[in-house]
Scaffold this motif. Structure first.
Motif, PDB file in Angstrom:
ATOM      1  N   ILE A   1       0.838  -1.210   0.000  1.00  0.00           N
ATOM      2  CA  ILE A   1       0.000   0.000   0.000  1.00  0.00           C
ATOM      3  C   ILE A   1       0.865   1.248   0.000  1.00  0.00           C
ATOM      4  CG2 ILE A   1      -1.657   1.330   1.374  1.00  0.00           C
ATOM      5  CD1 ILE A   1      -2.859  -1.396   2.240  1.00  0.00           C
ATOM      6  N   LEU A   2       1.930   1.245   0.795  1.00  0.00           N
ATOM      7  CA  LEU A   2       2.846   2.382   0.840  1.00  0.00           C
ATOM      8  C   LEU A   2       3.495   2.610  -0.529  1.00  0.00           C
ATOM      9  CD1 LEU A   2       4.195   4.501   2.678  1.00  0.00           C
ATOM     10  CD2 LEU A   2       5.983   2.820   3.129  1.00  0.00           C
ATOM     11  N   GLN A   3       3.871   1.529  -1.193  1.00  0.00           N
ATOM     12  CA  GLN A   3       4.478   1.634  -2.524  1.00  0.00           C
ATOM     13  C   GLN A   3       3.494   2.242  -3.509  1.00  0.00           C
ATOM     14  OE1 GLN A   3       3.538  -0.513  -5.329  1.00  0.00           O
ATOM     15  NE2 GLN A   3       5.037   0.383  -6.682  1.00  0.00           N
ATOM     16  N   ARG A   4       2.246   1.809  -3.451  1.00  0.00           N
ATOM     17  CA  ARG A   4       1.242   2.314  -4.380  1.00  0.00           C
ATOM     18  C   ARG A   4       0.980   3.805  -4.171  1.00  0.00           C
ATOM     19  NH1 ARG A   4      -3.441  -1.542  -4.924  1.00  0.00           N
ATOM     20  NH2 ARG A   4      -1.781  -2.630  -5.972  1.00  0.00           N
ATOM     21  N   LYS A   5       0.881   4.230  -2.906  1.00  0.00           N
ATOM     22  CA  LYS A   5       0.649   5.651  -2.611  1.00  0.00           C
ATOM     23  C   LYS A   5       1.850   6.496  -3.030  1.00  0.00           C
ATOM     24  CE  LYS A   5      -3.371   5.245  -0.648  1.00  0.00           C
ATOM     25  NZ  LYS A   5      -4.575   5.795  -1.248  1.00  0.00           N
ATOM     26  N   LEU A   6       3.044   6.026  -2.737  1.00  0.00           N
ATOM     27  CA  LEU A   6       4.246   6.757  -3.113  1.00  0.00           C
ATOM     28  C   LEU A   6       4.349   6.861  -4.631  1.00  0.00           C
ATOM     29  CD1 LEU A   6       6.881   8.159  -2.298  1.00  0.00           C
ATOM     30  CD2 LEU A   6       7.974   5.917  -2.334  1.00  0.00           C
ATOM     31  N   TYR A   7       4.003   5.809  -5.336  1.00  0.00           N
ATOM     32  CA  TYR A   7       4.052   5.826  -6.794  1.00  0.00           C
ATOM     33  C   TYR A   7       3.082   6.862  -7.353  1.00  0.00           C
ATOM     34  CZ  TYR A   7       4.227   4.180 -11.596  1.00  0.00           C
ATOM     35  OH  TYR A   7       4.388   4.109 -12.948  1.00  0.00           O
ATOM     36  N   GLU A   8       1.881   6.946  -6.781  1.00  0.00           N
ATOM     37  CA  GLU A   8       0.913   7.942  -7.233  1.00  0.00           C
ATOM     38  C   GLU A   8       1.451   9.356  -7.057  1.00  0.00           C
ATOM     39  OE1 GLU A   8      -2.696   7.236  -5.118  1.00  0.00           O
ATOM     40  OE2 GLU A   8      -3.082   5.333  -6.135  1.00  0.00           O
ATOM     41  N   VAL A   9       2.082   9.619  -5.913  1.00  0.00           N
ATOM     42  CA  VAL A   9       2.647  10.942  -5.657  1.00  0.00           C
ATOM     43  C   VAL A   9       3.792  11.238  -6.619  1.00  0.00           C
ATOM     44  CG1 VAL A   9       3.928  12.303  -3.959  1.00  0.00           C
ATOM     45  CG2 VAL A   9       1.930  11.013  -3.245  1.00  0.00           C
ATOM     46  N   LEU A  10       4.668  10.276  -6.829  1.00  0.00           N
ATOM     47  CA  LEU A  10       5.798  10.484  -7.733  1.00  0.00           C
ATOM     48  C   LEU A  10       5.342  10.679  -9.179  1.00  0.00           C
ATOM     49  CD1 LEU A  10       8.384   7.959  -6.260  1.00  0.00           C
ATOM     50  CD2 LEU A  10       8.434  10.450  -6.113  1.00  0.00           C
ATOM     51  N   ILE A  11       4.311   9.952  -9.603  1.00  0.00           N
ATOM     52  CA  ILE A  11       3.763  10.130 -10.952  1.00  0.00           C
ATOM     53  C   ILE A  11       3.179  11.535 -11.098  1.00  0.00           C
ATOM     54  CG2 ILE A  11       1.767   9.480 -12.385  1.00  0.00           C
ATOM     55  CD1 ILE A  11       4.099   7.760 -12.937  1.00  0.00           C
ATOM     56  N   HIS A  12       2.481  12.002 -10.062  1.00  0.00           N
ATOM     57  CA  HIS A  12       1.925  13.361 -10.105  1.00  0.00           C
ATOM     58  C   HIS A  12       3.049  14.391 -10.220  1.00  0.00           C
ATOM     59  CE1 HIS A  12      -0.605  16.796  -9.313  1.00  0.00           C
ATOM     60  NE2 HIS A  12       0.218  17.153  -8.339  1.00  0.00           N
ATOM     61  N   ASN A  13       4.084  14.245  -9.402  1.00  0.00           N
ATOM     62  CA  ASN A  13       5.214  15.172  -9.457  1.00  0.00           C
ATOM     63  C   ASN A  13       5.909  15.124 -10.813  1.00  0.00           C
ATOM     64  OD1 ASN A  13       4.696  15.957  -6.862  1.00  0.00           O
ATOM     65  ND2 ASN A  13       6.322  14.724  -5.954  1.00  0.00           N
TER      66      ASN A  13
END
Length: 86
Positions: A49-61
């Protein structure tokens, strides 16, 4: 290049940690250590779950950075066109 094809080192490390947690949970299940099995399983799910949330943030950035870069290129191109017309 599609935005969904971008990979980040940070998310790969978290994914590897989650897989390691699942492997550990499988070994603990074989050894019938139920308490540690559930702990390792919950830990693996947490890292996923942490990986998925971090990936979403990094994709947005990443998308914002791409937008800013394209905007800067368009602004420079517009200035060049204005200079040519003057």
């Amino acid at each position: 290049m599609s935005v969904s094809k971008v990979e980040f080192v940070e998310t790969n490390i978290l994914r590897l940690t989650a897989v390691f947690g699942l492997c550990t949970a499988n070994v603990l299940l074989i050894l019938e250590n139920w308490a540690m099995f559930f702990f390792a399983l919950i830990l693996a799910i947490f890292f996923e779950i942490l990986q998925r949330k971090l990936y979403e943030v990094l994709i947005h950035n990443y998308a914002v950075a791409q937008y800013k870069e394209k905007f800067k290129e368009n602004e420079t191109h517009q200035q060049d066109l204005n200079a040519m017309q003057s």
